[in-house]
Write a protein that holds these residues in place. Structure first.
Motif, PDB file in Angstrom:
ATOM      1  N   LEU A  12      47.981  51.922  41.419  1.00 62.45           N
ATOM      2  CA  LEU A  12      48.596  52.340  40.168  1.00 62.45           C
ATOM      3  C   LEU A  12      49.232  51.145  39.469  1.00 62.45           C
ATOM      4  O   LEU A  12      49.023  50.925  38.282  1.00 62.45           O
ATOM      5  CB  LEU A  12      49.652  53.421  40.427  1.00 62.45           C
ATOM      6  CG  LEU A  12      50.335  53.997  39.198  1.00 62.45           C
ATOM      7  CD1 LEU A  12      49.322  54.696  38.303  1.00 62.45           C
ATOM      8  CD2 LEU A  12      51.426  54.962  39.617  1.00 62.45           C
ATOM      9  N   SER A  13      49.992  50.338  40.210  1.00 63.89           N
ATOM     10  CA  SER A  13      50.641  49.187  39.591  1.00 63.89           C
ATOM     11  C   SER A  13      49.604  48.173  39.114  1.00 63.89           C
ATOM     12  O   SER A  13      49.770  47.537  38.087  1.00 63.89           O
ATOM     13  CB  SER A  13      51.626  48.534  40.563  1.00 63.89           C
ATOM     14  OG  SER A  13      50.948  47.973  41.658  1.00 63.89           O
ATOM     15  N   SER A  17      49.568  47.375  34.842  1.00 67.25           N
ATOM     16  CA  SER A  17      50.207  46.177  34.317  1.00 67.25           C
ATOM     17  C   SER A  17      49.290  44.965  34.444  1.00 67.25           C
ATOM     18  O   SER A  17      48.586  44.819  35.425  1.00 67.25           O
ATOM     19  CB  SER A  17      51.513  45.916  35.072  1.00 67.25           C
ATOM     20  OG  SER A  17      51.234  45.556  36.404  1.00 67.25           O
ATOM     21  N   PRO A  18      49.344  44.103  33.431  1.00 67.90           N
ATOM     22  CA  PRO A  18      48.602  42.851  33.541  1.00 67.90           C
ATOM     23  C   PRO A  18      49.380  41.907  34.458  1.00 67.90           C
ATOM     24  O   PRO A  18      50.168  41.091  34.021  1.00 67.90           O
ATOM     25  CB  PRO A  18      48.540  42.349  32.103  1.00 67.90           C
ATOM     26  CG  PRO A  18      49.724  42.966  31.436  1.00 67.90           C
ATOM     27  CD  PRO A  18      49.982  44.265  32.156  1.00 67.90           C
ATOM     28  N   SER A  19      49.214  42.095  35.743  1.00 65.21           N
ATOM     29  CA  SER A  19      50.022  41.398  36.726  1.00 65.21           C
ATOM     30  C   SER A  19      49.459  40.040  37.089  1.00 65.21           C
ATOM     31  O   SER A  19      48.329  39.682  36.738  1.00 65.21           O
ATOM     32  CB  SER A  19      50.127  42.250  37.981  1.00 65.21           C
ATOM     33  OG  SER A  19      48.858  42.347  38.594  1.00 65.21           O
ATOM     34  N   LEU A  57      47.916  36.754  46.943  1.00 67.60           N
ATOM     35  CA  LEU A  57      47.142  36.543  45.712  1.00 67.60           C
ATOM     36  C   LEU A  57      48.015  36.487  44.462  1.00 67.60           C
ATOM     37  O   LEU A  57      47.582  35.960  43.435  1.00 67.60           O
ATOM     38  CB  LEU A  57      46.079  37.628  45.568  1.00 67.60           C
ATOM     39  CG  LEU A  57      44.917  37.553  46.554  1.00 67.60           C
ATOM     40  CD1 LEU A  57      44.027  38.783  46.428  1.00 67.60           C
ATOM     41  CD2 LEU A  57      44.112  36.276  46.367  1.00 67.60           C
ATOM     42  N   GLU A  58      49.212  37.007  44.517  1.00 67.83           N
ATOM     43  CA  GLU A  58      50.104  36.940  43.357  1.00 67.83           C
ATOM     44  C   GLU A  58      50.703  35.544  43.164  1.00 67.83           C
ATOM     45  O   GLU A  58      51.175  35.227  42.082  1.00 67.83           O
ATOM     46  CB  GLU A  58      51.233  37.966  43.494  1.00 67.83           C
ATOM     47  CG  GLU A  58      50.792  39.370  43.259  1.00 67.83           C
ATOM     48  CD  GLU A  58      51.889  40.385  43.467  1.00 67.83           C
ATOM     49  OE1 GLU A  58      51.812  41.445  42.814  1.00 67.83           O
ATOM     50  OE2 GLU A  58      52.810  40.159  44.268  1.00 67.83           O
ATOM     51  N   ASP A  59      50.661  34.725  44.192  1.00 63.30           N
ATOM     52  CA  ASP A  59      51.265  33.393  44.144  1.00 63.30           C
ATOM     53  C   ASP A  59      50.263  32.366  43.599  1.00 63.30           C
ATOM     54  O   ASP A  59      49.247  32.086  44.228  1.00 63.30           O
ATOM     55  CB  ASP A  59      51.727  33.007  45.547  1.00 63.30           C
ATOM     56  CG  ASP A  59      52.544  31.728  45.571  1.00 63.30           C
ATOM     57  OD1 ASP A  59      52.381  30.865  44.672  1.00 63.30           O
ATOM     58  OD2 ASP A  59      53.354  31.579  46.505  1.00 63.30           O
ATOM     59  N   ARG A  60      50.571  31.819  42.467  1.00 65.68           N
ATOM     60  CA  ARG A  60      49.672  30.870  41.799  1.00 65.68           C
ATOM     61  C   ARG A  60      49.380  29.651  42.675  1.00 65.68           C
ATOM     62  O   ARG A  60      48.270  29.112  42.664  1.00 65.68           O
ATOM     63  CB  ARG A  60      50.281  30.443  40.465  1.00 65.68           C
ATOM     64  CG  ARG A  60      49.379  29.556  39.639  1.00 65.68           C
ATOM     65  CD  ARG A  60      50.013  29.267  38.272  1.00 65.68           C
ATOM     66  NE  ARG A  60      49.167  28.401  37.512  1.00 65.68           N
ATOM     67  CZ  ARG A  60      48.219  28.811  36.674  1.00 65.68           C
ATOM     68  NH1 ARG A  60      48.014  30.094  36.504  1.00 65.68           N
ATOM     69  NH2 ARG A  60      47.487  27.950  36.007  1.00 65.68           N
ATOM     70  N   LYS A  61      50.360  29.218  43.448  1.00 68.42           N
ATOM     71  CA  LYS A  61      50.161  28.068  44.337  1.00 68.42           C
ATOM     72  C   LYS A  61      49.038  28.346  45.338  1.00 68.42           C
ATOM     73  O   LYS A  61      48.196  27.485  45.605  1.00 68.42           O
ATOM     74  CB  LYS A  61      51.459  27.740  45.069  1.00 68.42           C
ATOM     75  CG  LYS A  61      51.383  26.529  45.968  1.00 68.42           C
ATOM     76  CD  LYS A  61      52.670  26.332  46.735  1.00 68.42           C
ATOM     77  CE  LYS A  61      52.504  27.144  47.992  1.00 68.42           C
ATOM     78  NZ  LYS A  61      53.443  27.034  49.026  1.00 68.42           N
TER      79      LYS A  61
END
Length: 98
Positions: A12-13, A17-19, A57-61
């Motif tokens: 859902l999240s 949202s464009p996360s 995967l949320e961490d750009r590094k």
């Protein structure tokens, strides 16, 4: 049961949202190795529903390292596969316990 709730909330999240997750997956989709891995059965679902993988995967590094290092790519793919195997083993165990 909690796994189903977490899976629902994560999906859902992701959809609403464009996360960072969505943006980073889109960055990785530009790579042939990732396109092939993502298309394999269950990998896309696992990457979007497994909290540990989502946080990674949320961490750009982490994404920058994956884009730059073939050894990190291999390590990542093995990790996702191991997470899928753990999930399937738990599911089989809970079914046989009933």
């Amino acid at each position: 049961m909690w796994e189903a709730v977490i899976h629902f909330v994560m999906n859902l999240s992701f959809a609403l949202s464009p996360s960072a997750l969505k943006a980073n997956i889109n960055r990785l989709r530009g790579q042939l190795w990732f396109q092939q891995f993502y298309a394999e059965k269950g990998n896309a679902k696992e990457m979007r529903s497994n909290l540990l993988i989502v946080q990674f995967l949320e961490d750009r590094k982490n994404i920058d390292e994956l884009l730059a290092s073939p050894s990190k790519q291999t390590e990542f793919m093995r990790w996702v596969e191991s997470q899928k195997a753990i999930k399937h083993a738990r599911a089989r165990g809970s079914r046989s316990a009933k």
